[in-house]
Enzyme design. Structure first.
Site, PDB file in Angstrom:
ATOM      1  N   SER A   1       0.968  -1.829  -0.066  1.00  0.00           N
ATOM      2  CA  SER A   1       0.042  -0.146  -0.161  1.00  0.00           C
ATOM      3  C   SER A   1       0.553   1.281   0.172  1.00  0.00           C
ATOM      4  O   SER A   1       0.134   2.383  -0.156  1.00  0.00           O
ATOM      5  CB  SER A   1      -1.402   0.173   1.303  1.00  0.00           C
ATOM      6  OG  SER A   1      -0.405  -0.101   2.572  1.00  0.00           O
TER       7      SER A   1
ATOM      8  N   HIS B   1      -4.878  -4.115  -1.975  1.00  0.00           N
ATOM      9  CA  HIS B   1      -4.885  -3.765  -3.117  1.00  0.00           C
ATOM     10  C   HIS B   1      -5.192  -3.952  -4.392  1.00  0.00           C
ATOM     11  O   HIS B   1      -4.810  -2.903  -5.754  1.00  0.00           O
ATOM     12  CB  HIS B   1      -3.540  -2.874  -3.238  1.00  0.00           C
ATOM     13  CG  HIS B   1      -3.727  -1.688  -1.637  1.00  0.00           C
ATOM     14  ND1 HIS B   1      -4.586  -0.335  -1.830  1.00  0.00           N
ATOM     15  CD2 HIS B   1      -3.814  -1.815  -0.737  1.00  0.00           C
ATOM     16  CE1 HIS B   1      -4.799  -0.124  -0.414  1.00  0.00           C
ATOM     17  NE2 HIS B   1      -3.717  -1.295   0.335  1.00  0.00           N
TER      18      HIS B   1
ATOM     19  N   LYS C   1     -11.624  -1.068  -1.004  1.00  0.00           N
ATOM     20  CA  LYS C   1     -11.182  -0.349  -2.512  1.00  0.00           C
ATOM     21  C   LYS C   1     -11.721  -0.727  -3.446  1.00  0.00           C
ATOM     22  O   LYS C   1     -12.471   0.460  -3.855  1.00  0.00           O
ATOM     23  CB  LYS C   1      -9.491  -1.361  -2.216  1.00  0.00           C
ATOM     24  CG  LYS C   1      -8.672  -0.982  -1.454  1.00  0.00           C
ATOM     25  CD  LYS C   1      -8.451   0.355  -0.534  1.00  0.00           C
ATOM     26  CE  LYS C   1      -7.523  -0.037   0.794  1.00  0.00           C
ATOM     27  NZ  LYS C   1      -8.230   0.372   2.052  1.00  0.00           N
TER      28      LYS C   1
END
Length: 409
Positions: free
Chosen positions: A185, A213, A244
């Protein structure tokens, strides 16, 4: 002496930050306008720090699904999954995420943080060992601690260091859990997953990949790094978040191991937490369908990421080594990073300011997260705003070469 004395260093650091006139950790969004714009401090601002990778937070299908569930099932469950809070819609969401991954077992948690707490603490306990990448997310650290296993860190993305530590464990390697992330991240780099899988198989360890992610981003179907590298069958468990690419809240774990289903009876974060509210569950199911049927969103994200990455490189910034949804500009000093972040915000650009100890190697970062919803004009404005910042400090350019054929997969 007092229990509160431990907060004095934090108070001192906070006071120093406030003296600078910049407070980057309490930015209030006055009004959200779209996936990529908001009103902040009375100013229309481009959002490039929200992890809204596919721009689905305002998708009409997701909004409609949430509205219908809110009207039909109410505002919340008022209980945990083990008590009164397991609705048919929770099971439907678990079925949807399992089918998306082609896995037989899936468990949904109230947040991505709790997914790591719940799965990691249940999988590895007293008498077990965890080998975790040193740059892992805080939720991974906390989940590993909660289970009571012995925790050993290996150097970030260093497969040789991982193998060395596995070799030292001897027979204990068979009761060892390796924990890595698909995309990290802070800098946006990826785990060398194919090589890690080979080491895992060699020593008989178990492997879990956090695709928080990389879900919706990597792979032919958007299932993440494991899919992209062709090792899904060799990954024992995948965890991730809905907050996300899926534009919602919540988390999940999936696995092909039948024993995975028993985590429901061993995971305290699952047993003792109220289940996700129906509107969130419905919106998440809708966005899963969207990423399955609209691969062009991923393609647009990569186009936007390439444009922004190339623009910042041309402006002289040192960036993370890989083009991707996370682009990190490395800033040489804390003071400069604060000043640059503030100037960007005043110019209508919101990015994430990352400073030690939250960053790898003591780096100060201006972290950008790109969205498929960003327009070409917005990206040009972001590049222009960065170009107008002081350049005297940007003494290095990044040697990494952009390879569009490699990323547009």
């Amino acid at each position: 002496m007092s229990l509160f004395d431990k907060f004095l260093p934090i108070q001192e650091a906070r006071n120093e930050l406030l003296k600078s006139g910049v407070n980057p950790f309490h930015v209030t969004v006055d009004k959200i306008l779209s996936p990529t714009e908001a009103i902040i401090n009375g100013r229309t601002t481009i959002l490039v720090g929200t992890n809204n990778y596919l721009g689905l937070t305002f998708h009409p299908d997701a909004i409609l699904a949430g509205q219908q569930a809110l009207a039909q099932e109410g505002t919340g469950t008022t209980g945990s999954r083990m008590a009164n809070g397991s609705f048919a819609s929770h099971r439907d969401l678990e079925k949807a995420i399992a089918e998306f991954y082609g896995a037989p077992y899936a468990i949904v948690f109230s947040t991505g943080y709790q997914a790591n707490l719940g799965v990691l603490s249940a999988l590895a306990g007293a008498g077990d060992t965890i080998l975790m990448d040193g740059d892992s997310h805080a939720s991974i650290y906390d989940g590993c601690r909660l289970g009571g296993a012995e925790i050993i860190r290996f150097k970030h993305n260093d497969v040789a260091d991982l193998e060395k530590r596995l070799r030292r464990l001897g027979e204990r390697s068979h009761r060892t859990l390796i924990v890595v992330e698909g995309i990290y991240s802070m800098l946006g780099d990826r785990a060398p997953l194919a090589e890690i899988v080979e080491v895992k198989k060699k020593y008989g360890a178990t492997l879990i990949v956090d695709e928080a992610h990389s879900l919706g981003i990597l792979g032919q179907h958007g299932r993440g790094l494991a899919e992209e590298t062709g090792v899904e069958q060799d990954v024992d468990c995948i965890v991730g978040t809905f907050s996300k690419s899926l534009g919602s809240t919540g988390g999940f774990g999936i696995s092909s191991h039948p024993e995975f289903e028993l985590i429901r009876y061993a995971s305290r974060p699952y047993i003792f937490t109220a289940s996700p509210c129906p509107s969130v569950v419905a919106s998440t199911r809708a966005t899963i369908r969207i990423i399955q049927t609209h691969p062009e969103l991923r393609q647009q994200l990569w186009t936007n990421s390439q444009q922004l990455y190339e623009g910042l490189i041309k402006s002289g910034y040192t960036l993370g080594a890989e083009v991707g949804p996370i682009i990190a500009a490395m800033i040489p000093t804390r003071e400069l990073a604060l000043a640059m972040w503030q100037q960007l915000l005043e110019n209508g650009i919101y990015v994430n300011l990352m400073i030690p100890p939250a960053t790898p190697n003591g780096e100060c970062l201006l972290r950008l997260s790109v969205s498929a919803a960003h327009t070409k004009k917005q990206i040009e404005k972001i590049i222009s705003a960065f170009a107008e910042l002081p350049h005297i400090t940007q003494t290095h350019t990044n040697p990494a070469q952009v390879q569009p054929d490699a990323i547009l997969n």
